[in-house]
Motif scaffolding. Structure first.
Motif, PDB file in Angstrom:
ATOM      1  N   SER A  51      47.093  41.530  35.731  1.00 49.93           N
ATOM      2  CA  SER A  51      45.897  41.659  36.582  1.00 49.93           C
ATOM      3  C   SER A  51      46.017  40.711  37.766  1.00 49.93           C
ATOM      4  O   SER A  51      46.625  39.650  37.661  1.00 49.93           O
ATOM      5  N   ARG A  52      45.483  41.111  38.890  1.00 44.57           N
ATOM      6  CA  ARG A  52      45.573  40.310  40.112  1.00 44.57           C
ATOM      7  C   ARG A  52      44.191  40.210  40.741  1.00 44.57           C
ATOM      8  O   ARG A  52      43.445  41.189  40.749  1.00 44.57           O
ATOM      9  N   LYS A  53      43.921  39.052  41.293  1.00 43.15           N
ATOM     10  CA  LYS A  53      42.602  38.823  41.870  1.00 43.15           C
ATOM     11  C   LYS A  53      42.749  37.883  43.040  1.00 43.15           C
ATOM     12  O   LYS A  53      43.419  36.858  42.940  1.00 43.15           O
ATOM     13  N   GLU A  74      40.268  35.832  45.564  1.00 41.69           N
ATOM     14  CA  GLU A  74      38.859  35.478  45.770  1.00 41.69           C
ATOM     15  C   GLU A  74      38.751  34.287  46.693  1.00 41.69           C
ATOM     16  O   GLU A  74      39.200  33.190  46.353  1.00 41.69           O
ATOM     17  N   GLU A 133      45.325  34.653  39.808  1.00 45.08           N
ATOM     18  CA  GLU A 133      44.198  34.581  40.734  1.00 45.08           C
ATOM     19  C   GLU A 133      44.605  33.753  41.934  1.00 45.08           C
ATOM     20  O   GLU A 133      45.175  32.662  41.787  1.00 45.08           O
ATOM     21  N   THR A 165      43.210  31.894  45.320  1.00 44.57           N
ATOM     22  CA  THR A 165      42.000  31.404  45.989  1.00 44.57           C
ATOM     23  C   THR A 165      42.397  30.579  47.195  1.00 44.57           C
ATOM     24  O   THR A 165      43.543  30.137  47.335  1.00 44.57           O
TER      25      THR A 165
END
Lengths: 344, 224
Positions: free
Chosen positions: A2-4, A6, A105, A107
């Motif tokens: 999964s990749r995010k 933010e 993730e 950021t």
């Protein structure tokens, strides 16, 4: 995997596109190995020119090897302009309860603007890093511009060739960092640091030791003194190592948060072990102050003339800006370099 | 007696070098032949005189030194011979009786069992390679090496324990994350950094310059 991505709501940059390419996750023992490869396109949605940016990449915040960062110093991105940023790094995420599978993730840790102001969470101390790089970039660009104006194109060419030569000759043996662990102490002995005098340094190292065994050095400690009239809140010491053949190289940097009032002394201690590869045996060590942050948020870095010390010249890597300018000269020639120096 | 013992047989009988069945025959004859008995006594007396004379060393002779030199020369000659024409030794020490060559060699006797064992070995190796992760194999080899060294190399022993947790390593090729001595991954594979650095606070960094855009990218991985 999964990749995010933010970013904070008040982020001065926005993601235009993200290509995760051949990012993948494999199981290695008790952890996922995340091979992260991403090409991001970002846009400056603020009102100021961006000089540097750092993105934090998390697979797992507390696991060794679970956190990384990608920084781009020496930028010059105007409002509304876009720029690209690549992420290529291996990260680890342990298997076990609470982890929903491999995931990464991204950021924003911070953005540095042309007036040296900073915006972002700054969890990875990127404000300090980006600011030091920007100050080094300004110092080096000024130096090369002055060289061009006072001594001409040939002097600039010669300086670039010397810089490229130093980069090629600089020794970089393999260094492994072992944090917070103790190895066998049977043949361990203590070595005193010698110190290089860096002119105008506001902080002076007074004493320093590390425990050495063969090709491993651990538990470095320094005593330093603030000889300026301004309180200091952070400093960084460069650590040089000389091997059994007399070759010297830059081993590591030792950052330390410590509050030093004017004329006050303090100690810098690190629970770290460095292990050198390539059959290297440590013969002697030296240290020098490379960065100082004052309590008011201003910084000191060595001047260009201070870096003329032959040992620093031979061991210290050039600033990111100098590397960039040298590559412009190497790839596109002197004219392109002069055009670049004239930009700002 | 119509016949007598030959001189050579008699001499061998006196020194005890005659085969048993011949020795019995000579002994029986000596019991019944005064001529041969007298000859035997003469030979025995001569032998004793020679031995006594041989035991007297010339004056000033250092027999120990001479013996050591002769022994060294003999060893040197043997080793030189091995260099030129290596061959299986038939004696272990000087003075030992030379034995006959090795027993008869048969391909059939050893070939079949060896072939079976080789096949089983290959099967085991193949199963291991296909099913056991390389990192575990290397960890096992290191452990066995440590055991073989009897724990004398304490530093190596401790490193085996340490290497079980991920560590960061920088080199001229970039940042590598290692576990159990194996490299798990490398930042920016395929691109050599212009500079690498380690921070004692727990991170490793590598600087790259894009050859088209000339943008500098600094990739960092944190241990803590």
């Amino acid at each position: 995997m999964s990749r995010k991505i933010e970013f904070p709501k008040d982020s001065p940059v926005a993601v235009v596109s993200a290509d995760w390419g051949d990012s993948n996750a494999t199981v290695r023992g008790g952890a996922y190995l995340l091979d992260v490869h991403a090409a991001l396109t970002l846009r400056n949605i603020g009102q100021q020119r961006i000089r540097g940016i750092t993105l934090a990449v998390y697979a797992q915040e507390v696991t060794p090897g679970g956190k990384g960062a990608v920084s781009q110093p020496s930028l010059d991105v105007g409002p509304g302009d876009t720029f690209s940023l690549r992420i290529d790094m291996p990260l680890l995420r342990p298997l076990g309860s609470g982890n929903t599978g491999p995931g990464v993730e991204v950021t924003l840790d911070g953005v540095l603007f042309d007036d040296l102001s900073f915006r972002g969470p700054n969890k990875l101390n990127s404000q300090r890093t980006l600011t030091v790089w920007e100050l080094e970039a300004r110092r080096d660009r000024k130096y090369f511009r002055n060289l061009l104006e006072t001594q001409g194109r040939e002097a600039l060419r010669n300086e670039m060739l010397a810089s490229l030569s130093r980069q090629a000759d600089r020794m970089q043996p393999g260094v492994q960092m072992v944090r917070g662990r103790a190895t066998n102490m049977d043949t361990e002995h203590e070595i005193q640091f010698a110190f290089l005098d860096v002119p105008d340094s506001p902080v002076t190292p007074v004493d320093g030791t590390a425990r050495v065994s063969g090709n491993e050095a651990r538990a470095p400690r320094f005593e330093v003194r603030n000889r300026s009239m301004r309180p200091v809140r952070h400093l960084e010491i460069g650590w040089l190592v000389q091997d059994q053949n007399g070759r010297e190289f830059y081993a590591a940097s030792m950052p330390a948060d410590l509050n030093l009032a004017p004329n006050q002394s303090g100690q810098v201690v690190q629970d770290t072990a460095l292990r050198f590869r390539d059959q290297l045996a440590i013969q002697s060590m030296a240290g020098f102050v490379s960065t100082v942050e004052f309590a008011d948020g201003s910084y000191w870095i060595p001047s260009r003339s201070a870096l003329d010390n032959p040992r620093l010249r031979a061991t210290l890597a050039p600033s990111p800006e100098e590397q960039r300018l040298a590559q412009i000269y190497n790839r596109k020639g002197l004219v392109a370099l002069i055009e670049e120096l004239k930009k700002f | 007696m119509s016949w007598h013992v030959a001189e050579t047989q008699l001499a061998l009988f006196i020194t005890g070098d005659l085969p048993l069945w011949q020795s019995l025959g000579v002994r029986y004859h000596l019991g019944h032949c005064e001529t041969c008995q007298a000859r035997m006594e003469t030979y025995r007396a001569d032998r004793q005189r020679f031995q006594a004379h041989a035991n007297q060393l010339p004056p000033g002779l250092d027999w120990d030194r001479l013996a050591a030199e002769m022994t060294a020369n003999i060893h040197l000659g043997l080793e030189a011979g091995e260099c030129v024409t290596p061959r299986p030794r038939k004696t272990r020490l000087l003075g030992e009786r030379i034995r006959n060559a090795a027993p008869a060699f048969s391909w059939t006797r050893i070939g079949i069992p060896a072939g079976i064992m080789a096949g089983v070995f290959l099967l085991l190796v193949g199963s291991w390679v296909l099913n056991v992760p390389p990192s575990s194999t290397q960890s096992l080899l290191r452990s066995l090496r440590t055991i073989a060294m009897g724990g004398r190399d304490h530093i190596q022993t401790m490193r085996v324990l340490e290497d079980r947790t991920p560590t960061l390593e920088v080199s001229s090729t970039g940042i590598a994350v290692r576990e159990n001595g194996s490299q798990l991954g490398m930042a920016q594979k395929g691109a050599d950094p212009l500079a690498v650095s380690v921070s004692a606070q727990g991170s490793a960094s590598a600087q790259y310059v894009d050859q088209e855009t000339f943008q500098v990218t600094v990739t960092s991985v944190y241990v803590q």
